[in-house]
Design a protein around this motif. Structure first.
Motif, mmCIF file in Angstrom:
data_model
loop_
_atom_site.group_PDB
_atom_site.id
_atom_site.type_symbol
_atom_site.label_atom_id
_atom_site.label_comp_id
_atom_site.label_asym_id
_atom_site.label_seq_id
_atom_site.Cartn_x
_atom_site.Cartn_y
_atom_site.Cartn_z
ATOM 1 N N ARG A 1 37.097 43.770 54.222
ATOM 2 C CA ARG A 1 37.847 44.585 53.261
ATOM 3 C C ARG A 1 38.610 45.700 53.974
ATOM 4 O O ARG A 1 39.801 45.890 53.761
ATOM 5 C CB ARG A 1 36.913 45.187 52.205
ATOM 6 C CG ARG A 1 37.646 45.851 51.060
ATOM 7 C CD ARG A 1 36.820 46.911 50.350
ATOM 8 N NE ARG A 1 36.396 47.981 51.253
ATOM 9 C CZ ARG A 1 37.203 48.916 51.745
ATOM 10 N NH1 ARG A 1 38.472 48.941 51.418
ATOM 11 N NH2 ARG A 1 36.724 49.828 52.580
ATOM 12 N N ASP B 1 40.733 37.122 47.188
ATOM 13 C CA ASP B 1 39.876 37.553 46.078
ATOM 14 C C ASP B 1 39.541 39.041 46.173
ATOM 15 O O ASP B 1 39.277 39.686 45.163
ATOM 16 C CB ASP B 1 38.591 36.724 46.050
ATOM 17 C CG ASP B 1 38.864 35.267 45.679
ATOM 18 O OD1 ASP B 1 39.900 35.004 45.030
ATOM 19 O OD2 ASP B 1 38.049 34.396 46.050
ATOM 20 N N ILE B 2 39.554 39.579 47.373
ATOM 21 C CA ILE B 2 39.307 41.016 47.519
ATOM 22 C C ILE B 2 40.529 41.808 47.048
ATOM 23 O O ILE B 2 40.417 42.752 46.279
ATOM 24 C CB ILE B 2 38.961 41.362 48.988
ATOM 25 C CG1 ILE B 2 37.600 40.757 49.371
ATOM 26 C CG2 ILE B 2 38.927 42.876 49.185
ATOM 27 C CD1 ILE B 2 37.221 40.942 50.839
ATOM 28 N N TYR B 3 41.685 41.427 47.517
ATOM 29 C CA TYR B 3 42.929 42.109 47.118
ATOM 30 C C TYR B 3 43.902 41.109 46.512
ATOM 31 O O TYR B 3 44.899 40.742 47.130
ATOM 32 C CB TYR B 3 43.551 42.821 48.324
ATOM 33 C CG TYR B 3 42.745 44.027 48.781
ATOM 34 C CD1 TYR B 3 42.415 45.035 47.876
ATOM 35 C CD2 TYR B 3 42.293 44.155 50.088
ATOM 36 C CE1 TYR B 3 41.662 46.135 48.273
ATOM 37 C CE2 TYR B 3 41.543 45.262 50.499
ATOM 38 C CZ TYR B 3 41.235 46.243 49.570
ATOM 39 O OH TYR B 3 40.490 47.328 49.957
ATOM 40 N N PRO B 4 43.603 40.650 45.279
ATOM 41 C CA PRO B 4 44.444 39.604 44.690
ATOM 42 C C PRO B 4 45.807 40.132 44.227
ATOM 43 O O PRO B 4 45.877 41.050 43.405
ATOM 44 C CB PRO B 4 43.611 39.129 43.487
ATOM 45 C CG PRO B 4 42.782 40.310 43.107
ATOM 46 C CD PRO B 4 42.498 41.055 44.378
ATOM 47 N N HIS B 5 46.851 39.569 44.780
ATOM 48 C CA HIS B 5 48.211 39.840 44.306
ATOM 49 C C HIS B 5 48.862 38.491 44.107
ATOM 50 O O HIS B 5 49.208 37.809 45.071
ATOM 51 C CB HIS B 5 49.002 40.656 45.338
ATOM 52 C CG HIS B 5 48.483 42.046 45.529
ATOM 53 N ND1 HIS B 5 48.663 43.045 44.595
ATOM 54 C CD2 HIS B 5 47.776 42.595 46.538
ATOM 55 C CE1 HIS B 5 48.090 44.163 45.033
ATOM 56 N NE2 HIS B 5 47.538 43.919 46.203
ATOM 57 N N ASP B 6 49.037 38.090 42.854
ATOM 58 C CA ASP B 6 49.498 36.734 42.569
ATOM 59 C C ASP B 6 50.899 36.470 43.104
ATOM 60 O O ASP B 6 51.286 35.328 43.315
ATOM 61 C CB ASP B 6 49.470 36.496 41.052
ATOM 62 C CG ASP B 6 48.057 36.636 40.507
ATOM 63 O OD1 ASP B 6 47.099 36.463 41.283
ATOM 64 O OD2 ASP B 6 47.908 36.930 39.306
ATOM 65 N N VAL C 1 34.320 36.236 42.530
ATOM 66 C CA VAL C 1 34.179 37.692 42.600
ATOM 67 C C VAL C 1 32.730 38.114 42.357
ATOM 68 O O VAL C 1 32.233 39.052 42.979
ATOM 69 C CB VAL C 1 35.161 38.375 41.614
ATOM 70 C CG1 VAL C 1 34.792 39.842 41.391
ATOM 71 C CG2 VAL C 1 36.589 38.266 42.133
ATOM 72 N N VAL D 1 43.028 46.464 54.494
ATOM 73 C CA VAL D 1 43.799 47.615 54.002
ATOM 74 C C VAL D 1 45.056 47.799 54.860
ATOM 75 O O VAL D 1 46.155 48.003 54.348
ATOM 76 C CB VAL D 1 42.948 48.901 53.984
ATOM 77 C CG1 VAL D 1 43.799 50.106 53.633
ATOM 78 C CG2 VAL D 1 41.798 48.756 53.000
ATOM 79 N N TYR E 1 48.417 45.260 53.760
ATOM 80 C CA TYR E 1 49.438 46.145 53.189
ATOM 81 C C TYR E 1 50.379 46.741 54.223
ATOM 82 O O TYR E 1 51.393 47.325 53.868
ATOM 83 C CB TYR E 1 48.769 47.256 52.377
ATOM 84 C CG TYR E 1 48.020 46.734 51.184
ATOM 85 C CD1 TYR E 1 48.714 46.233 50.086
ATOM 86 C CD2 TYR E 1 46.631 46.713 51.155
ATOM 87 C CE1 TYR E 1 48.034 45.738 48.989
ATOM 88 C CE2 TYR E 1 45.943 46.225 50.061
ATOM 89 C CZ TYR E 1 46.648 45.736 48.978
ATOM 90 O OH TYR E 1 45.976 45.246 47.895
#
Ligand SMILES: Cc1cc2nc3c(=O)[nH]c(=O)nc-3n(C[C@H](O)[C@H](O)[C@H](O)COP(=O)(O)OP(=O)(O)OC[C@H]3O[C@@H](n4cnc5c(N)ncnc54)[C@H](O)[C@@H]3O)c2cc1C
Ligand code: SF4
Lengths: 175, 522
Positions: free
Chosen positions: A134, A61-66, A118, A138, A142
């Protein structure tokens, strides 16, 4: 970090039959968390499986990439599942669930819509626990080379001779 | 006498730092037959050691010793202990740098005269000008094999450049090309031509990009007049009762303290470390730090106003392929106060890999507004804004209460934007977004400044001793045998990337030091 084998040698069917659902994406069993389709599973060392599943949902939910599968979010947070980190994580997730129940009437992972989760996260975003999670994502998320192709990033290029003969100027839609 | 030199040898010139300024000065002096001991806090890494991986390379090369921050710049909030992205290694930040090599424009040497006094800005004219510097720039461009100079062809444009230049044309700009880059566009100087690998910021594995690590330093060492001591962190510069500096105290990698005697000391530790060292060298005779009778040591810290604009398109760009910064638009570099600010800015192509994009696109941001931008990484084009920021007395390096691993007080970096900086950045964001819009961007992202890569001005050059720290040769006003040889000499920042000017000043300074030594003045 990613376990490809099922915990304790469980077969896919056994794993699914012993697990209970946790939110939309995860199943949890004794000492493990797995994807709903049992395509991946990870054994717990220090965290409670339900907490880990909640943290994985929080990470998404912090960094959503479907287009990025759950296993990469799980890998990104696996570092909290250690003796040194688990207590801090469990405490932070406890706070998250308290807030979720206050705001939405259920535990975080049981809130159905991302927008509602969210909202809970926004209310918590200045909390050091949120910032730790969070900030860790990062690089934790990533910097996983396995996900780079999903974003169209090709990574290291020296060993292939750079792009001098591999399309450094191959853009076709511009004059 | 040939290298290595004895620690008690007080005939040597000691240079602190081996980056753009120190590395160049070391070689230039060695070529003239002068004995040099260069002390470098970092280790030695060469092209075969460099890593095509953003975080791994950062871990290998970047300066990660403690620093602290204050002021209202966003970096102080998002990266409170990483105000700057610079290098701790032989070669200094010329390992990480992108190679953009531009001369100052003539009017920029005289900022006070040409811009007028601006409230809150501590503007001053340089004691030198474009005419004085022209021949030194010539030498620097030759040394660095800069494209677009000396018959060196320009680099071919990559995907990112093609989007950038098409947009530049659409909005009516006229001065744009693939830049003046210290990157070989053909095999030359025993170095290969650029292979378009796209990892210029991580150290060029082909050696196509100029870096003192594998040009100046080995050339200097080959003369027998240069000894580079790596992992040697200078803690203090010491002086005698007459106020002349006599040597430096440094720590080796085990933390053992050594003393190296010196005839002349040249400080080139980058604009955060150089003033820190002068301040940490305070003594009974110089209670405010060395060379600080003006009170200007550490002040007027400049970082270029910077900022980036990324554009997202409906089709792939793959900006990360090819030379990272080979693309420039110069139409806005002029001084034209009708735009609402003094000075000007350059626009240059820029690309980050996915890991750095995630960290720097909008630090602290999360949720779909942020992630949908990254989802289209492949379709992104990027540019960087390099503009002249105003020197302000209150933007400064001071000694923090925090200590580093050696127990030495670290630098606190204080920075707040001047209103001129804000006006210029907003203008540049508008222009950058217009450029991408004109080629069909579906979304544009005006991105905040990253931790500083251009650090300038903290030991500035001045005609009068009361206004700055060094004279027109980089020699401190207070102490004749103490020099500053890096970007901290900058009186004002100009709109151009600073390294060509740092190198030109270092070549010129070497000439001056040699002349003064043989005249018996030093
Ligand atoms: C990613 C990136 C891209 C860049 N691209 C460009 C570009 O395209 N064009 C351009 O003009 N500029 C560019 N720059 C900026 C450029 O690299 C710097 O302006 C330049 O290297 C500064 O030179 P310097 O001599 O002041 O310091 P540096 O090159 O940083 O060298 C300072 C050295 O001193 C050493 N040192 C510090 N303190 C001590 C001590 N106490 N004892 C011993 N050693 C010490 C450091 O370890 C370091 O090696 C870029 C920078 C970065 C980070
Ligand atoms: S793009 Fe060219 S200059 Fe940059 S790292 Fe690759 S070979 Fe070196």
């Amino acid at each position: 970090m990613q376990d490809t084998k099922s915990p304790k040698g469980l077969t896919r069917r056994e794993l699914l039959s012993r697990a209970t659902a946790a939110g939309a994406s995860f199943v949890i069993g004794a000492g493990y968390v797995a994807g709903r389709d049992a395509a991946w599973a990870t054994e717990m060392n220090a965290m409670k499986p339900e907490s880990f599943a909640t943290l994985a949902q929080m990470a998404r939910d912090i960094y959503p990439h479907d287009q990025v599968a759950d296993q990469y979010y799980a890998a990104a947070i696996k570092g909290y599942d250690t003796q040194e980190q688990a207590e801090m994580a469990e405490a932070g997730l406890g706070k998250l669930n308290t807030l979720a129940r206050e705001m939405k009437g259920s535990d975080y992972i049981d809130i159905g819509w991302e927008a509602d989760r969210v909202e809970v996260l926004r209310a918590m975003q200045d909390d050091p626990f949120f910032q730790t999670v969070r900030g860790g994502l990062v690089t934790g998320l990533y910097n996983q080379k396995e996900i780079w192709p999903i974003f169209g990033y090709e990574g290291e290029s020296y060993s292939q001779g750079g792009y001098i003969n591999r399309g450094f100027d191959d853009i076709a839609w511009i004059g | 006498m040939a290298a290595p030199f004895d620690k008690t040898d007080d005939s040597v010139v000691v240079i602190i730092g081996t980056g753009a300024g120190g590395g160049t000065l070391a070689n230039e002096l060695a070529q003239k037959g002068i004995s040099v001991v260069a002390l470098e806090a970092g280790g030695r890494y060469l092209p075969q050691d460099f890593l095509n991986d953003e975080w791994d390379s950062f871990g290998q090369l970047a300066w990660t010793d403690m620093r602290t921050t204050s002021g209202d710049w966003r970096v102080a909030k998002d990266f409170s202990n990483l105000p700057s992205w610079i290098v701790k290694a032989v070669g200094g930040t010329t390992t990480h740098w992108a190679g953009a090599s531009l001369r100052f424009q003539d009017h920029e040497w005289k900022a006070l005269t040409n811009y007028g006094a601006l409230e809150g800005a501590n503007l001053l004219d340089w004691p030198i000008d474009g005419a004085e510097m022209a021949s030194w720039y010539d030498k620097a461009e030759k040394k660095m094999n800069v494209t677009g100079t000396n018959d060196n062809p320009r680099l071919p444009g990559n995907n990112n450049y093609k989007v950038f230049s098409a947009g530049a044309k659409n909005v009516g700009y006229q001065e744009f090309h693939t830049g003046n880059m210290a990157i070989n566009s053909r095999d030359d100087q025993d170095r290969m031509m650029c292979q378009q690998t796209g990892f210029c910021f991580q150290g060029c594995k082909w050696g196509a990009k100029w870096s003192t690590a594998y040009t100046e330093i080995p050339e200097g060492e080959a003369t027998g007049n240069l000894e580079v001591r790596e992992k040697a962190h200078v803690a203090r510069i010491v002086h005698d009762d007459s106020g002349k500096v006599t040597g430096v105290e440094y720590l080796d990698e085990n933390g053992d303290m050594h003393m190296q005697a010196a005839r002349i000391v040249c400080v080139a530790g980058n604009s955060m470390e150089s003033p820190r060292l002068l301040l940490n060298s305070a003594s009974t005779m110089f209670p405010d730090g060395l060379a600080n009778s003006s009170g200007q040591v550490g002040r007027n810290y400049m970082r270029h106003l910077t900022g980036s604009v990324y554009g997202i398109f409906d089709k792939p760009v793959r900006m990360y392929r090819g030379t990272t910064m080979a693309g420039i638009i110069q139409d806005e570099a002029k001084h034209d106060p009708s735009r609402g600010f003094v000075g000007g800015y350059e626009l240059e192509t820029l690309s980050l890999g996915l890991p750095f994009m995630a960290a720097f696109l909008d630090p602290g941001a999360w949720g779909r507004e942020f992630t949908t931008a990254l989802d289209h990484y492949e379709n992104m084009a990027g540019m960087w804004i390099v503009g002249e920021d105003m020197p302000q007395e209150t933007n400064r390096i001071t000694l923090s209460d925090a200590e580093d691993q050696w127990g030495l007080k670290v630098a606190n970096v204080h920075y707040s934007d001047h209103t001129n900086d804000v006006a210029m950045r907003n203008h540049a964001y508008d222009r950058g977004m217009a450029i991408y819009d004109s080629v069909g961007a579906t979304r544009t992202l005006p991105t905040p400044p990253y931790p500083s890569t251009h650090n300038l001005g903290t030991n500035r050059m001045s005609e009068n001793a009361a206004d700055g720290v060094v004279n027109k040769w980089g020699q401190t006003h207070d102490i004749a045998n103490l020099f500053v040889s890096d970007g901290s000499q900058f009186t004002t920042g100009a709109a151009e990337n600073p390294t060509l000017t740092i190198v030109a000043l270092a070549i010129r300074q070497a000439d001056h030091i040699a002349r003064e030594m043989s005249a018996g003045n030093l």
